[in-house]
Scaffold this active site. Structure first.
Site, PDB file in Angstrom:
ATOM      1  N   TYR A 175      23.626  95.124  -3.305  1.00  0.00           N
ATOM      2  CA  TYR A 175      24.113  93.761  -3.014  1.00  0.00           C
ATOM      3  C   TYR A 175      23.043  92.703  -3.270  1.00  0.00           C
ATOM      4  CZ  TYR A 175      28.743  94.937  -1.491  1.00  0.00           C
ATOM      5  OH  TYR A 175      30.058  95.325  -1.493  1.00  0.00           O
ATOM      6  N   TYR A 218      36.718  94.247   4.956  1.00  0.00           N
ATOM      7  CA  TYR A 218      35.788  94.965   4.084  1.00  0.00           C
ATOM      8  C   TYR A 218      35.679  96.394   4.613  1.00  0.00           C
ATOM      9  CZ  TYR A 218      31.464  96.685   2.072  1.00  0.00           C
ATOM     10  OH  TYR A 218      30.543  97.465   1.417  1.00  0.00           O
ATOM     11  N   ASP A 273      39.004 101.025  11.240  1.00  0.00           N
ATOM     12  CA  ASP A 273      37.675 101.128  10.647  1.00  0.00           C
ATOM     13  C   ASP A 273      36.688 100.578  11.673  1.00  0.00           C
ATOM     14  OD1 ASP A 273      35.301 100.781   9.366  1.00  0.00           O
ATOM     15  OD2 ASP A 273      36.114  99.751   7.606  1.00  0.00           O
ATOM     16  N   LYS A 288      27.468 103.815  10.517  1.00  0.00           N
ATOM     17  CA  LYS A 288      26.459 102.831  10.958  1.00  0.00           C
ATOM     18  C   LYS A 288      25.590 103.308  12.132  1.00  0.00           C
ATOM     19  CE  LYS A 288      27.784  99.110   8.411  1.00  0.00           C
ATOM     20  NZ  LYS A 288      26.921  98.553   7.382  1.00  0.00           N
TER      21      LYS A 288
HETATM   22  N1  PMP Z   1      33.534  99.559   6.967  1.00  0.00           N
HETATM   23  C1  PMP Z   1      32.955  98.551   7.613  1.00  0.00           C
HETATM   24  C2  PMP Z   1      33.703  97.844   8.707  1.00  0.00           C
HETATM   25  C3  PMP Z   1      31.661  98.164   7.285  1.00  0.00           C
HETATM   26  O1  PMP Z   1      31.096  97.139   7.936  1.00  0.00           O
HETATM   27  C4  PMP Z   1      30.973  98.855   6.257  1.00  0.00           C
HETATM   28  C5  PMP Z   1      29.568  98.462   5.833  1.00  0.00           C
HETATM   29  N2  PMP Z   1      29.228  97.157   5.953  1.00  0.00           N
HETATM   30  C6  PMP Z   1      31.614  99.915   5.635  1.00  0.00           C
HETATM   31  C7  PMP Z   1      32.895 100.248   6.013  1.00  0.00           C
HETATM   32  C8  PMP Z   1      30.927 100.688   4.560  1.00  0.00           C
HETATM   33  O2  PMP Z   1      29.884 101.457   5.100  1.00  0.00           O
HETATM   34  P1  PMP Z   1      28.706 101.989   4.201  1.00  0.00           P
HETATM   35  O3  PMP Z   1      27.902 100.819   3.781  1.00  0.00           O
HETATM   36  O4  PMP Z   1      27.952 102.927   5.084  1.00  0.00           O
HETATM   37  O5  PMP Z   1      29.335 102.698   3.045  1.00  0.00           O
END
Ligand code: PMP
Length: 437
Positions: free
Chosen positions: A15, A143, A247, A276
Site C-alpha cells: 500500500y 474492506y 469480518d 490481526k
Molecule cells: N478484513 C478487515 C476488516 C481488515 O481490516 C483487514 C486488514 N486491514 C483484512 C480483512 C485483511 O487482513 P490482512 O491484511 O491480514 O490480509
C-alpha cells in the site's frame, strides 16, 4: 548506505506509492506502545502497527511462548496431523466466542480468513443442491482484504479500481455510518433495512450470504454503526434464510471493548473471521469459525463436498503458541481495565477536540476513536503523506485514511501518553498546511 536507503534499492512495500513516499523509517526495537528508530527517536504506536499489536511490542510472555514452542515443534503439515497448541487454541477460542460456533478453520492472514468464509458460504448451499446461490451482499465502503474474492466484496472501498474487470458480481448496500450527535442515524438505518428487504424479496433464493464488518468498518475510514442496527439487520436477514458472515479481523480480540463485536451487539453470525490481534502482533495467523450446521454440510463420502482450501502454514504451532499466550493476556482483568481507560481517555480527547474547527464527525467504539478532517484528502495522497510526517515529527505514529484520523492504540498504552497524543494532534492540525482552511 543506510538501512532505509538499502530498503529502497531492494524492497517494494505494501500500500505504498513509492514515487511520493519518503524513505521508510528504520525501527530497531519496540517496547510496550513505543517504537524506537535507529537514531534513538521514539514513536508512540497509536495504530498498533496496522491494528495487530494489541498488547504492545515485544511482550515477553508471547516471546517466551514462541521460543519454547520453537524448541519443541516449529511446524507440521496440518492435513492428517495435529498438535496440542492447535487443539488448545481452538478449544479456548470456542469457549470465548459467543453463541453456537463449533469448528475452527486455521489460515494465516485476514484476507484469507474472509476468502475461506466466502468459499464456505457458497459451498454450504451448493453441497445441499442449492446451486443458484451465487450472490453475496456486502456493504459500501467495506474492506475485507486483497485477494480476488475479498477485493470483489470490498470493491466499494475504492482501493481496487485497477482490478475491477476481474471481480465477481456483488450486491452492495450502504453502511449506516454514524458519529456522536448524529441526528439522522435512525432514518439512515431504516432506509438501509428497507432497501435490503426489497433486495432480499427478489434475490434471497440466489444469495449465499451477507458479509460485513460489525460496528466498525476499518480501512473504509473507521466508519461506525450502532449495535442496534446489527440486531435489526440480523432479524431481517434471518427471515430470508441466508448466511451471515462477520469480518471481525479488526474488531476481534477486544478492540470494541468486548472480546468480539458480535458480543457487544448481541448478535450471532454463522461464520466469523479473525486475524490481526490474534497473536498479539507476533506472527501471521487467522481463523474462520463456523457453526456445526455449516460444518456438517461438508461431510460426505468423497472429496467432492470437502472444503478445498489449505495453506502450507495452516495451524502453525508457533502461531498457535503465540495466540494462546495472547489470549491469557487478553483475559486478564488489568487488560479490561486498560481498555476501559482507553475508552474514557478517547472520550475526553474527543471532547477536547470538539471545538476545533478543522474536525467533524467524532466517533468512538471501545478502544477505537476517529474523526474526519473537514478537507478533502485522498488515501495515499501527497497531503496525506505530509500529514503523517507532521505527526511523526511529534513522535506519534498515526496513519490517516484519506481525511480520517483514528487512534487504535495497544491496550498497554499509558493514560498520560494517550492524553498527550490528543494535545499533540491539535498542535499538528494547527501546523499542518494540509489542514489550513
Ligand atoms: N478484513 C478487515 C476488516 C481488515 O481490516 C483487514 C486488514 N486491514 C483484512 C480483512 C485483511 O487482513 P490482512 O491484511 O491480514 O490480509
Amino acid at each position: 548506505m543506510t538501512i532505509s536507503e538499502r530498503d529502497r534499492e531492494a524492497i517494494w512495500h505494501p500500500y505504498t506509492q513509492h514515487k511520493i513516499t519518503p524513505l521508510p523509517i528504520t525501527i530497531q526495537r519496540g517496547k510496550g506502545a513505543w517504537l524506537y528508530d535507529e537514531k534513538g527517536n521514539r514513536l508512540l504506536d497509536l495504530i498498533s502497527s496496522w491494528w495487530v499489536n494489541i498488547h504492545g511490542h515485544a511482550h515477553p510472555d508471547i516471546a517466551k511462548a514462541i521460543f519454547d514452542q520453537a524448541m519443541t515443534l516449529e511446524h507440521v503439515i496440518f492435513s492428517s496431523f495435529t498438535h496440542e497448541p492447535a487443539v488448545q487454541f481452538a478449544e479456548q477460542l470456542l469457549e470465548i466466542l459467543p453463541g453456537h460456533f463449533s469448528k475452527i478453520f486455521y489460515s494465516d492472514n485476514g484476507s484469507t480468513a474472509v476468502e475461506v468464509a466466502l468459499k464456505m458460504a457458497y459451498q454450504y448451499w451448493r453441497n445441499q443442491g442449492e446451486k443458484k446461490r451465487h450472490r453475496f451482499i456486502a456493504f459500501t465502503n467495506g474492506y475485507h482484504g486483497d485477494t480476488f474474492g475479498t477485493m470483489s466484496v470490498g470493491k466499494k472501498s475504492g482501493f481496487f479500481t485497477a482490478y475491477e474487470d476481474l471481480f465477481f458480481d456483488v450486491d452492495f448496500i450502504d453502511y449506516p455510518s454514524t458519529w456522536i450527535h448524529d441526528e439522522m442515524v435512525l432514518q439512515k438505518e431504516q432506509k438501509i433495512l428497507s432497501d435490503l428487504d426489497e433486495h432480499l424479496k427478489k434475490y434471497a433464493h440466489e444469495t449465499a450470504a451477507i458479509l460485513l464488518e460489525p460496528l466498525i468498518q476499518g480501512a473504509g475510514g473507521m466508519q461506525m454503526c450502532r449495535p442496534e442496527f446489527l440486531l435489526n439487520l440480523e432479524t431481517l436477514v434471518r427471515s430470508y434464510n441466508i448466511l451471515i458472515i462477520y469480518d471481525e479481523v479488526m474488531t476481534g480480540f477486544g478492540r470494541t471493548g468486548d472480546f468480539f463485536a458480535c458480543q457487544k451487539a448481541n448478535t450471532t453470525p454463522d461464520i466469523i473471521c479473525l486475524s490481526k490481534g490474534i497473536t498479539g502482533g507476533f506472527l501471521p495467523f487467522a481463523v474462520t469459525a463456523c457453526t456445526e450446521k455449516i460444518y456438517q454440510a461438508f461431510l460426505g463420502d468423497d472429496f467432492g463436498s470437502a472444503l478445498a482450501h489449505g495453506h502450507s502454514y495452516a495451524g502453525n504451532p508457533l502461531s498457535c503458541a503465540a495466540a494462546l499466550a495472547s489470549l491469557v493476556l487478553l483475559k486478564k482483568s488489568e487488560t479490561k481495565k486498560q481498555q476501559q481507560m482507553i475508552e474514557r481517555t478517547h472520550q475526553s480527547g474527543l471532547d477536547y477536540l470538539a471545538d476545533n474547527s478543522r474536525v467533524e464527525k467524532m466517533r468512538l467504539c471501545g478502544t477505537v476513536a476517529a474523526f474526519d478532517l473537514k478537507i478533502l484528502n485522498q488515501y495515499g495522497s501527497k497531503e496525506s503523506v505530509n500529514l503523517r510526517a507532521t505527526f511523526q515529527k511529534k513522535g506519534l505514529l498515526i496513519r490517516p485514511i484519506g481525511n480520517v484520523i483514528y487512534l487504535l492504540p495497544p491496550y498497554c498504552i499509558e493514560e498520560t501518553d494517550l492524553k498527550m497524543s490528543y494535545a499533540m494532534i491539535a498542535e499538528a492540525l494547527e501546523e499542518s498546511t494540509v489542514c489550513q482552511k
